[in-house]
Design a protein around this motif. Structure first.
Motif, PDB file in Angstrom:
ATOM      1  N   LYS A  70       0.650  -1.413   0.103  1.00  0.00           N
ATOM      2  CA  LYS A  70      -0.311   0.137  -0.119  1.00  0.00           C
ATOM      3  C   LYS A  70       0.384   1.492   0.481  1.00  0.00           C
ATOM      4  CE  LYS A  70      -3.629   2.153   2.686  1.00  0.00           C
ATOM      5  NZ  LYS A  70      -4.766   1.734   3.602  1.00  0.00           N
ATOM      6  N   LYS A  71       0.656   1.756  -1.031  1.00  0.00           N
ATOM      7  CA  LYS A  71       1.494   3.271  -1.271  1.00  0.00           C
ATOM      8  C   LYS A  71       2.681   3.423  -0.414  1.00  0.00           C
ATOM      9  CE  LYS A  71      -1.928   5.998   0.362  1.00  0.00           C
ATOM     10  NZ  LYS A  71      -3.186   6.899   1.527  1.00  0.00           N
ATOM     11  N   PHE A  72       3.006   2.652  -1.742  1.00  0.00           N
ATOM     12  CA  PHE A  72       4.348   2.185  -1.904  1.00  0.00           C
ATOM     13  C   PHE A  72       5.730   3.270  -1.476  1.00  0.00           C
ATOM     14  CE2 PHE A  72       8.131  -0.066  -4.025  1.00  0.00           C
ATOM     15  CZ  PHE A  72       8.953  -0.221  -2.718  1.00  0.00           C
ATOM     16  N   PHE A  73       5.762   3.979  -2.524  1.00  0.00           N
ATOM     17  CA  PHE A  73       6.946   5.138  -2.823  1.00  0.00           C
ATOM     18  C   PHE A  73       6.609   5.795  -1.252  1.00  0.00           C
ATOM     19  CE2 PHE A  73       8.680   3.828  -6.607  1.00  0.00           C
ATOM     20  CZ  PHE A  73       9.503   3.911  -6.817  1.00  0.00           C
ATOM     21  N   ALA A  74       5.572   6.503  -1.050  1.00  0.00           N
ATOM     22  CA  ALA A  74       5.199   7.609   0.142  1.00  0.00           C
ATOM     23  C   ALA A  74       5.206   6.477   1.799  1.00  0.00           C
ATOM     24  CB  ALA A  74       3.575   7.598   0.014  1.00  0.00           C
ATOM     25  N   SER A  75       5.275   5.661   2.115  1.00  0.00           N
ATOM     26  CA  SER A  75       5.708   5.042   3.183  1.00  0.00           C
ATOM     27  C   SER A  75       7.139   4.662   3.613  1.00  0.00           C
ATOM     28  CB  SER A  75       4.864   3.110   3.075  1.00  0.00           C
ATOM     29  OG  SER A  75       3.577   3.761   2.566  1.00  0.00           O
ATOM     30  N   ILE A  76       8.076   4.161   2.467  1.00  0.00           N
ATOM     31  CA  ILE A  76       9.390   3.729   2.515  1.00  0.00           C
ATOM     32  C   ILE A  76      10.381   5.165   3.720  1.00  0.00           C
ATOM     33  CG2 ILE A  76      12.130   3.995   2.072  1.00  0.00           C
ATOM     34  CD1 ILE A  76      10.206   2.068   0.264  1.00  0.00           C
ATOM     35  N   ASP A  77      10.594   4.349   4.422  1.00  0.00           N
ATOM     36  CA  ASP A  77      10.386   4.991   6.093  1.00  0.00           C
ATOM     37  C   ASP A  77      12.731   5.941   5.693  1.00  0.00           C
ATOM     38  OD1 ASP A  77      12.675   4.969   8.636  1.00  0.00           O
ATOM     39  OD2 ASP A  77      10.128   4.618   9.374  1.00  0.00           O
ATOM     40  N   GLN A  78      12.359   6.740   6.078  1.00  0.00           N
ATOM     41  CA  GLN A  78      13.753   7.715   5.471  1.00  0.00           C
ATOM     42  C   GLN A  78      15.001   6.863   6.429  1.00  0.00           C
ATOM     43  OE1 GLN A  78      12.956  11.055   5.045  1.00  0.00           O
ATOM     44  NE2 GLN A  78      11.800  11.176   3.061  1.00  0.00           N
ATOM     45  N   GLY A  84       8.683   8.285   2.605  1.00  0.00           N
ATOM     46  CA  GLY A  84       8.336   8.299   1.219  1.00  0.00           C
ATOM     47  C   GLY A  84      10.189   8.997   0.746  1.00  0.00           C
ATOM     48  N   LEU A  85       9.924   8.511  -0.530  1.00  0.00           N
ATOM     49  CA  LEU A  85      10.864   8.932  -2.127  1.00  0.00           C
ATOM     50  C   LEU A  85      10.272   9.584  -3.262  1.00  0.00           C
ATOM     51  CD1 LEU A  85      12.903   5.801  -1.916  1.00  0.00           C
ATOM     52  CD2 LEU A  85      13.797   8.199  -0.758  1.00  0.00           C
ATOM     53  N   PRO A  86      10.746  10.185  -3.701  1.00  0.00           N
ATOM     54  CA  PRO A  86      10.024  11.177  -4.735  1.00  0.00           C
ATOM     55  C   PRO A  86      10.061  10.042  -6.304  1.00  0.00           C
ATOM     56  CG  PRO A  86      12.012  12.360  -4.855  1.00  0.00           C
ATOM     57  CD  PRO A  86      11.363  11.288  -3.675  1.00  0.00           C
ATOM     58  N   LEU A  87       9.075   9.810  -6.430  1.00  0.00           N
ATOM     59  CA  LEU A  87       9.484   8.563  -8.042  1.00  0.00           C
ATOM     60  C   LEU A  87       9.303   9.817  -8.793  1.00  0.00           C
ATOM     61  CD1 LEU A  87       4.742   8.067  -8.164  1.00  0.00           C
ATOM     62  CD2 LEU A  87       7.200   6.276  -8.036  1.00  0.00           C
ATOM     63  N   LEU A  90      16.384   3.153  -7.392  1.00  0.00           N
ATOM     64  CA  LEU A  90      17.767   1.859  -6.951  1.00  0.00           C
ATOM     65  C   LEU A  90      17.413   1.735  -5.076  1.00  0.00           C
ATOM     66  CD1 LEU A  90      20.083   0.708  -6.800  1.00  0.00           C
ATOM     67  CD2 LEU A  90      21.869   2.559  -6.715  1.00  0.00           C
ATOM     68  N   LEU A  91      17.426   3.008  -4.364  1.00  0.00           N
ATOM     69  CA  LEU A  91      16.464   2.704  -3.468  1.00  0.00           C
ATOM     70  C   LEU A  91      15.537   2.470  -2.903  1.00  0.00           C
ATOM     71  CD1 LEU A  91      17.600   6.901  -2.193  1.00  0.00           C
ATOM     72  CD2 LEU A  91      19.181   4.747  -1.899  1.00  0.00           C
ATOM     73  N   VAL A  92      14.576   2.268  -4.041  1.00  0.00           N
ATOM     74  CA  VAL A  92      13.626   1.176  -3.940  1.00  0.00           C
ATOM     75  C   VAL A  92      14.141  -0.365  -3.452  1.00  0.00           C
ATOM     76  CG1 VAL A  92      12.174   2.982  -3.581  1.00  0.00           C
ATOM     77  CG2 VAL A  92      12.374   1.190  -5.600  1.00  0.00           C
ATOM     78  N   ASN A  93      15.076  -0.504  -4.427  1.00  0.00           N
ATOM     79  CA  ASN A  93      15.176  -1.768  -4.946  1.00  0.00           C
ATOM     80  C   ASN A  93      15.814  -2.647  -3.443  1.00  0.00           C
ATOM     81  OD1 ASN A  93      14.302  -2.980  -6.461  1.00  0.00           O
ATOM     82  ND2 ASN A  93      15.473  -2.136  -8.052  1.00  0.00           N
ATOM     83  N   ALA A 130       8.966  -3.974  -7.965  1.00  0.00           N
ATOM     84  CA  ALA A 130       8.478  -2.987  -7.050  1.00  0.00           C
ATOM     85  C   ALA A 130       8.009  -3.590  -5.828  1.00  0.00           C
ATOM     86  CB  ALA A 130       7.358  -2.016  -8.419  1.00  0.00           C
ATOM     87  N   ASP A 131       6.635  -3.103  -6.286  1.00  0.00           N
ATOM     88  CA  ASP A 131       5.471  -3.523  -4.637  1.00  0.00           C
ATOM     89  C   ASP A 131       5.000  -4.370  -5.398  1.00  0.00           C
ATOM     90  OD1 ASP A 131       4.127  -1.346  -6.553  1.00  0.00           O
ATOM     91  OD2 ASP A 131       3.055  -1.194  -5.297  1.00  0.00           O
ATOM     92  N   ASP A 132       5.160  -5.373  -6.282  1.00  0.00           N
ATOM     93  CA  ASP A 132       4.034  -6.117  -6.379  1.00  0.00           C
ATOM     94  C   ASP A 132       4.967  -7.694  -6.203  1.00  0.00           C
ATOM     95  OD1 ASP A 132       1.645  -6.338  -8.062  1.00  0.00           O
ATOM     96  OD2 ASP A 132       1.952  -5.476  -9.639  1.00  0.00           O
ATOM     97  N   PHE A 133       4.380  -8.388  -5.938  1.00  0.00           N
ATOM     98  CA  PHE A 133       5.133  -9.668  -5.926  1.00  0.00           C
ATOM     99  C   PHE A 133       4.233 -10.777  -5.757  1.00  0.00           C
ATOM    100  CE2 PHE A 133       4.937  -8.312  -1.414  1.00  0.00           C
ATOM    101  CZ  PHE A 133       4.828  -9.782  -0.908  1.00  0.00           C
ATOM    102  N   VAL A 134       4.502 -11.847  -6.188  1.00  0.00           N
ATOM    103  CA  VAL A 134       3.950 -13.100  -6.427  1.00  0.00           C
ATOM    104  C   VAL A 134       5.195 -14.129  -5.725  1.00  0.00           C
ATOM    105  CG1 VAL A 134       2.422 -12.645  -8.001  1.00  0.00           C
ATOM    106  CG2 VAL A 134       4.836 -13.814  -8.650  1.00  0.00           C
TER     107      VAL A 134
END
Length: 335
Positions: free
Chosen positions: A146-154, A189-192, A199-202, A225-229
């Motif tokens: 949920k709200k992946f980029f906006a939820s990244i804890d800096q 959050g991180l800016p899209l 890189l940082l989200v990975n 990204a934030d989708d996984f199976v």
């Protein structure tokens, strides 16, 4: 166990040589943009000025320009100034090769020689393997954050980066870039729009990838990204690990699964993943993507490049009839 450490130093990242190489990479496809042309008009002065600020530790990240796009769902993009984006490229070209080696094979987002199509093909191959060539039932756990980029804890992100980077000046520079973005929640959050964000989200999600592979022992796992199976013959096992997945994301990475986008279904019932609906022997473009495709073709006035791009996309699935409809629509318009 101590993690492998980045060998490059701060001095190289901010060197004029690296900034010039970063500029050459940055301007590809952007030479006609007004802000790029203005920066290039006084290129060496601008690079020397940036270099001097970095040496003197007086560099400050500029404010972002915010705007919305539909890609396909609404997204809020934050675009940095040219000067800052040049620095992002200079950092990225040093950090990416290092961190990419630490990632698992089945992480496909924003990586060289990976991407959506290879993730789709990997999913297809996993389906064949888990089903033992369509002789066994395949269950798929599909999740979305949920709200992946906006939820990244800096702070969590910086803690992870410090595990790999001992140079305090590099960390200080990364702090300035990470802290330059302010979302609705402080420290999140991180800016899209930033190249560094890709890189940082990975780097951030690599913690989760390693957990899934080595702790949960999930052999058939794919993340984009934030989708996984995760694919398995054992539905009960997937049900049991779901709570472990949710708990790890929440406690270790401060992330939450999207309550409406988590399910366990059979592959034969059709799995919606990365814009396609997957079945044991084929995949088809999902309905909303079809509608968006025809709408875009009309909005673009049947532009040849747009049409060819979509025909290329359709070639990656079982879409012969749909391709013929696109061709027929274009032909009827040209008559």
């Amino acid at each position: 166990m101590r993690k492998v450490q980045l060998r490059h130093k701060f001095e190289y990242i901010i060197s004029i040589e690296n900034l010039l190489l970063a500029w050459q990479e940055f301007i590809k496809g952007k030479k006609n943009r007004k802000d790029v042309q203005e920066f290039q008009l006084y290129l060496m002065d601008n690079i020397l000025s940036l270099h001097q600020d970095l040496i003197n530790f007086t560099y400050q990240h500029s404010n972002y320009q915010a705007f919305n796009i539909s890609d396909p769902k609404p997204r809020n993009i934050h675009k940095a100034q040219i000067r800052d984006r040049l620095l992002h490229h200079a950092i990225y070209r040093v950090l990416y090769p290092f961190f990419d080696k630490t990632f698992i094979y089945n992480s496909y987002s924003c990586r060289k020689n990976k991407g959506t199509h290879k993730a789709l093909n990997r999913f297809r191959d996993f389906g064949y393997k888990v089903s033992a060539n369509n002789t066994k039932t395949v269950w798929v756990l599909k999740c979305d954050i949920k709200k992946f980029f906006a939820s990244i804890d800096q702070e969590i992100l910086l803690k992870i980066l410090r595990e790999y980077i001992s140079d305090k000046d590099i960390i200080c520079l990364l702090e300035k870039i990470i802290y330059s973005f302010h979302s609705t929640k402080p420290g999140k959050g991180l800016p899209l729009g930033n190249l560094t964000s890709q890189l940082l989200v990975n780097v951030y999600m690599n913690k989760f990838d390693q957990f899934v592979k080595h702790k949960l022992k999930a052999k058939y796992y794919i993340r984009y990204a934030d989708d996984f199976v995760i694919l398995s013959q054992d539905k009960t096992w997937l049900e049991n690990i779901l709570s472990e997945i949710s708990n790890f994301l929440k406690t270790k990475l401060s992330l939450n699964l999207h309550p409406n986008k988590v399910f366990i279904q059979t592959l034969s019932s059709g799995i919606d993943f990365l814009g396609w609906v997957h079945f044991p022997n084929h995949r088809v473009l999902r309905t909303i993507a079809k509608k968006r495709m025809f709408r875009t073709i009309k909005i673009k006035n049947f532009n040849t490049d747009t049409v060819q791009s979509y025909l290329g996309l359709l070639s990656h699935g079982n879409c012969q009839i749909l391709s013929q409809k696109v061709i027929g629509l274009v032909n009827s318009e040209s008559d």
